[in-house]
Enzyme design. Sequence first.
Site, PDB file in Angstrom:
ATOM      1  N   LYS A   1      49.182  13.676  30.414  1.00  0.00           N
ATOM      2  CA  LYS A   1      50.954  13.545  30.434  1.00  0.00           C
ATOM      3  C   LYS A   1      51.479  13.603  31.464  1.00  0.00           C
ATOM      4  O   LYS A   1      50.934  14.918  32.604  1.00  0.00           O
ATOM      5  CB  LYS A   1      51.924  14.288  29.803  1.00  0.00           C
ATOM      6  CG  LYS A   1      52.775  14.869  29.685  1.00  0.00           C
ATOM      7  CD  LYS A   1      53.602  13.577  28.650  1.00  0.00           C
ATOM      8  CE  LYS A   1      55.937  13.486  29.398  1.00  0.00           C
ATOM      9  NZ  LYS A   1      55.996  12.408  28.420  1.00  0.00           N
TER      10      LYS A   1
ATOM     11  N   GLY B   1      43.799  14.346  45.518  1.00  0.00           N
ATOM     12  CA  GLY B   1      44.664  13.575  45.357  1.00  0.00           C
ATOM     13  C   GLY B   1      44.174  11.951  45.460  1.00  0.00           C
ATOM     14  O   GLY B   1      44.671  10.787  44.958  1.00  0.00           O
TER      15      GLY B   1
ATOM     16  N   GLU C   1      43.656  26.151  40.693  1.00  0.00           N
ATOM     17  CA  GLU C   1      45.358  25.511  40.939  1.00  0.00           C
ATOM     18  C   GLU C   1      45.865  24.943  39.999  1.00  0.00           C
ATOM     19  O   GLU C   1      45.402  24.493  38.367  1.00  0.00           O
ATOM     20  CB  GLU C   1      44.732  24.222  41.648  1.00  0.00           C
ATOM     21  CG  GLU C   1      44.233  24.562  42.854  1.00  0.00           C
ATOM     22  CD  GLU C   1      43.987  22.731  44.015  1.00  0.00           C
ATOM     23  OE1 GLU C   1      44.238  22.620  44.672  1.00  0.00           O
ATOM     24  OE2 GLU C   1      44.099  21.774  43.523  1.00  0.00           O
TER      25      GLU C   1
ATOM     26  N   ARG D   1      50.554  25.471  58.815  1.00  0.00           N
ATOM     27  CA  ARG D   1      49.079  24.527  59.941  1.00  0.00           C
ATOM     28  C   ARG D   1      49.068  24.280  60.229  1.00  0.00           C
ATOM     29  O   ARG D   1      49.821  22.601  60.504  1.00  0.00           O
ATOM     30  CB  ARG D   1      48.019  23.843  59.005  1.00  0.00           C
ATOM     31  CG  ARG D   1      47.567  24.459  57.561  1.00  0.00           C
ATOM     32  CD  ARG D   1      47.035  23.391  56.517  1.00  0.00           C
ATOM     33  NE  ARG D   1      46.729  24.082  54.878  1.00  0.00           N
ATOM     34  CZ  ARG D   1      45.962  23.905  54.032  1.00  0.00           C
ATOM     35  NH1 ARG D   1      44.787  22.891  54.480  1.00  0.00           N
ATOM     36  NH2 ARG D   1      45.559  24.212  53.506  1.00  0.00           N
TER      37      ARG D   1
ATOM     38  N   LYS E   1      48.425  20.204  52.532  1.00  0.00           N
ATOM     39  CA  LYS E   1      49.358  20.740  52.792  1.00  0.00           C
ATOM     40  C   LYS E   1      49.733  21.279  53.995  1.00  0.00           C
ATOM     41  O   LYS E   1      49.231  21.375  55.412  1.00  0.00           O
ATOM     42  CB  LYS E   1      48.665  22.329  52.285  1.00  0.00           C
ATOM     43  CG  LYS E   1      48.076  22.514  50.207  1.00  0.00           C
ATOM     44  CD  LYS E   1      47.324  23.240  50.171  1.00  0.00           C
ATOM     45  CE  LYS E   1      46.948  23.424  48.797  1.00  0.00           C
ATOM     46  NZ  LYS E   1      45.355  24.060  48.623  1.00  0.00           N
TER      47      LYS E   1
ATOM     48  N   LYS F   1      42.971  10.043  35.593  1.00  0.00           N
ATOM     49  CA  LYS F   1      42.780  10.680  36.572  1.00  0.00           C
ATOM     50  C   LYS F   1      40.816  10.369  36.638  1.00  0.00           C
ATOM     51  O   LYS F   1      40.184  10.618  35.436  1.00  0.00           O
ATOM     52  CB  LYS F   1      42.951  12.317  36.641  1.00  0.00           C
ATOM     53  CG  LYS F   1      44.256  12.733  36.613  1.00  0.00           C
ATOM     54  CD  LYS F   1      44.324  13.874  36.723  1.00  0.00           C
ATOM     55  CE  LYS F   1      45.767  14.218  37.357  1.00  0.00           C
ATOM     56  NZ  LYS F   1      45.986  16.045  37.150  1.00  0.00           N
TER      57      LYS F   1
ATOM     58  N   GLU G   1      42.491  22.299  38.961  1.00  0.00           N
ATOM     59  CA  GLU G   1      41.759  22.030  39.410  1.00  0.00           C
ATOM     60  C   GLU G   1      40.764  23.678  39.499  1.00  0.00           C
ATOM     61  O   GLU G   1      42.343  23.836  39.945  1.00  0.00           O
ATOM     62  CB  GLU G   1      42.050  20.621  40.925  1.00  0.00           C
ATOM     63  CG  GLU G   1      41.366  19.964  40.242  1.00  0.00           C
ATOM     64  CD  GLU G   1      41.567  18.575  41.514  1.00  0.00           C
ATOM     65  OE1 GLU G   1      41.281  19.169  42.930  1.00  0.00           O
ATOM     66  OE2 GLU G   1      42.148  17.413  41.352  1.00  0.00           O
TER      67      GLU G   1
ATOM     68  N   ARG H   1      35.860  27.898  46.433  1.00  0.00           N
ATOM     69  CA  ARG H   1      35.427  27.878  48.069  1.00  0.00           C
ATOM     70  C   ARG H   1      36.078  28.692  48.524  1.00  0.00           C
ATOM     71  O   ARG H   1      37.082  28.935  47.379  1.00  0.00           O
ATOM     72  CB  ARG H   1      35.402  26.214  48.776  1.00  0.00           C
ATOM     73  CG  ARG H   1      36.422  26.483  48.847  1.00  0.00           C
ATOM     74  CD  ARG H   1      37.217  24.912  49.450  1.00  0.00           C
ATOM     75  NE  ARG H   1      37.867  24.774  49.193  1.00  0.00           N
ATOM     76  CZ  ARG H   1      38.866  23.642  48.682  1.00  0.00           C
ATOM     77  NH1 ARG H   1      38.197  22.648  47.966  1.00  0.00           N
ATOM     78  NH2 ARG H   1      40.148  23.330  49.219  1.00  0.00           N
TER      79      ARG H   1
HETATM   80  C1  MV4 Z   1      49.405  15.470  38.607  1.00  0.00           C
HETATM   81  C2  MV4 Z   1      50.709  15.679  39.099  1.00  0.00           C
HETATM   82  C3  MV4 Z   1      51.841  14.627  37.905  1.00  0.00           C
HETATM   83  N1  MV4 Z   1      51.126  15.046  36.752  1.00  0.00           N
HETATM   84  N2  MV4 Z   1      48.399  15.731  36.482  1.00  0.00           N
HETATM   85  C4  MV4 Z   1      47.762  15.556  42.887  1.00  0.00           C
HETATM   86  C5  MV4 Z   1      45.778  15.597  43.244  1.00  0.00           C
HETATM   87  C6  MV4 Z   1      44.782  15.848  42.081  1.00  0.00           C
HETATM   88  N3  MV4 Z   1      43.898  17.058  42.152  1.00  0.00           N
HETATM   89  C7  MV4 Z   1      46.343  16.332  40.855  1.00  0.00           C
HETATM   90  N4  MV4 Z   1      47.852  15.772  41.575  1.00  0.00           N
HETATM   91  C8  MV4 Z   1      48.160  15.805  40.577  1.00  0.00           C
HETATM   92  N5  MV4 Z   1      48.364  15.605  38.983  1.00  0.00           N
HETATM   93  C9  MV4 Z   1      49.965  15.312  36.153  1.00  0.00           C
HETATM   94  N6  MV4 Z   1      49.269  15.536  34.305  1.00  0.00           N
HETATM   95  C10 MV4 Z   1      51.170  14.960  40.063  1.00  0.00           C
HETATM   96  C11 MV4 Z   1      49.842  15.721  41.466  1.00  0.00           C
HETATM   97  C12 MV4 Z   1      50.018  15.482  41.628  1.00  0.00           C
HETATM   98  C13 MV4 Z   1      50.027  16.159  43.294  1.00  0.00           C
HETATM   99  C14 MV4 Z   1      49.696  17.374  42.617  1.00  0.00           C
HETATM  100  C15 MV4 Z   1      49.596  18.361  43.665  1.00  0.00           C
HETATM  101  C16 MV4 Z   1      49.564  19.180  45.004  1.00  0.00           C
HETATM  102  C17 MV4 Z   1      50.488  17.411  45.990  1.00  0.00           C
HETATM  103  C18 MV4 Z   1      50.040  16.222  44.605  1.00  0.00           C
HETATM  104  C19 MV4 Z   1      51.328  14.891  45.620  1.00  0.00           C
HETATM  105  C20 MV4 Z   1      50.821  13.799  44.440  1.00  0.00           C
HETATM  106  C21 MV4 Z   1      50.479  14.094  42.889  1.00  0.00           C
END
Ligand code: MV4
Length: 448
Positions: A201, A165, A275, A337, A237, A158, A287, A291
Site C-alpha cells: 500500500k 529510494g 527505518e 548536512r 537527508k 519495490k 528498511e 551500519r
Molecule cells: C514507501 C513510501 C510510501 N509508501 N513505501 C523510499 C526509500 C525506500 N527505502 C522506501 N521509500 C518509500 N517507501 C510505502 N509503502 C514512500 C517512500 C519514499 C520515501 C521514504 C523515506 C524518505 C524519503 C522518501 C521519498 C520518497 C518516497
Amino acid sequence: MFKKILIANRGEIALRIIRACREMGIQSVAVHSTADANSMAVRLADESVCIGAASARESYLNIPSILSAAAVTGAEAIHPGYGFLSENAQFARMVAEHGFTFIGPRPEHIDSMGDKAVAKDTVKKLGLPVVPGSDGIITDAKEGEKIATEIGFPVIVKASSGGGGKGMKVVREARDFAEAFATARAEAKANFGDDSVYIEKYLERPKHIEIQIFGDNHGNAVHLGERDCSTQRRHQKLIEEAPSPVIDDAARAKIGDLAAETVRAMGYSGAGTIEFLYQDGEFYFMEMNTRIQVEHPVTEMVTGIDLIAEQIRVAAGDPLSIKSEGLRFRGHAMEIRINAEDPETFIPSPGEIRQFHMPGGMGVRFDSAIYTGYKIPPHYDSMIGKLIVHGRNRDECIRRMRRAITETVIEGVRTTLPLHAWILDQPEFLSGEYSIHWLEKKLAARSE
Ligand code: MV4
C-alpha cells in the site's frame, strides 16, 4: 580490547572513528586514495597507507588493497564507517577469513537485511508493524494486480534488492498496474541484476522516523530512541533531529521496545537503524540499515553515549555498556548536512576552501575533516561536514542552529548552508508536522 584498528573510509567519519580510537587508547590506521593524501584523517591517524587511485572502486572499495593494508600494519579490526563497504557482506566475510574483526554485524544479518523482501518478512514475523502488501515477492503481473486491488490503490512496487529510494514505482490505478509492474521489474533487473519485486500500500504523506538500536554477542539489545529524518530531497537527508516533534514518550517506548525485541530475537550484534514510515499515528517498517549512520551524532547528543566507542567494544566481545534502565533522553538535538553544492541547483562545487571558521559555543558540535586550504576532491560525496547542536528543547535547538550557521565561514566553494538557514525559517518546518515530500514541494514552489 583491540590495540590497532584500520578505518576503511574517508572524510568526517574517518576522523570520528580516529577520535574514538584515541580516547580508547587504540592505535588507528587511515587508508586513503591518492586524492586524499592531504586529508585530515591521514594527518590525525597514527599510521596511514595509500590503497589506490582516486576513484572509489580502486581505493575505498578495493578489498584486496584494504586487507593488505590491515596485514602490513598489524591492525586487528576494520571499521567500515558508512557507505563504501559498510554493508557489503562479502567484505565482512573476507575480513573475518583473513583473521581480522569486522566492526559491524555478522555477514548473515547484512545479507538478510540487504534483501528488502526478506527483511520485511523477518521483522514482520518478529512482531514489527509492516505496510500491508504482498506476502514476499511477486513474479506474475495478473497476481500482482489482484493483490493490489485487494489492498487498494495507490500501491508501490519495490525492488527486493533496492533501497534508499532506488527501484520503486507508485501505481495509482488498476489499469496502469501491468505496465508499471513490468517496468519496475525491468529496472530492478537492470540496476541490481535481480528482478524480484514486492507490493505495498502506498502511504501518501508519511514521515521518516528511524530507531537507533544496538545488540551485542551476549543476547542483549537496546534502543536509543528515534531520529526524525523527514527533511529530505531525492532520498538525501538534509536535516535530522531527535526527538521527533510528533513522537511522545509513550510512543517512543512502544516502538523502541518492539525494535529492541526484534534485534534481540535476530541475535543481531552491533549498531543498526530500523527505518519506519510514520503516518496517522502508526509506524510501518521500511528498511533496516546494518551500519553506523551519518546522523548518529543526533542520538549521541540526546543520550550522551559514544556510539562509535560502543561499536568497537561490542566488536571486541564486550557486553553492551548501555542499559535501557540507565538511559535518559535529554533535550533536543539537530544535525544539518553541509554539502559543497550550489544551494539552489545542487550542482557539486568541489575546489579549495580558501577560508574556514568553525562554529562553536554552548551545545555546538562540528564533525568535519575540512581545513583552510583543503581541496575538496571531485571524486566523492559532496558532504563536507555536519553541524550538530543541542538545546533544552526544540525551540532553543533551532535558535542555536541558526546562530551557529551565522558564524560558520566556508569560502572558496558553494555550500548548502544558506539553504539550511532558509529551511529553519519555514513555518512548516517549525511546526514539525511536515511529511517526506514537504521540502521538494516547497523548493519547487520557491523556484516558480
Ligand atoms: C514507501 C513510501 C510510501 N509508501 N513505501 C523510499 C526509500 C525506500 N527505502 C522506501 N521509500 C518509500 N517507501 C510505502 N509503502 C514512500 C517512500 C519514499 C520515501 C521514504 C523515506 C524518505 C524519503 C522518501 C521519498 C520518497 C518516497
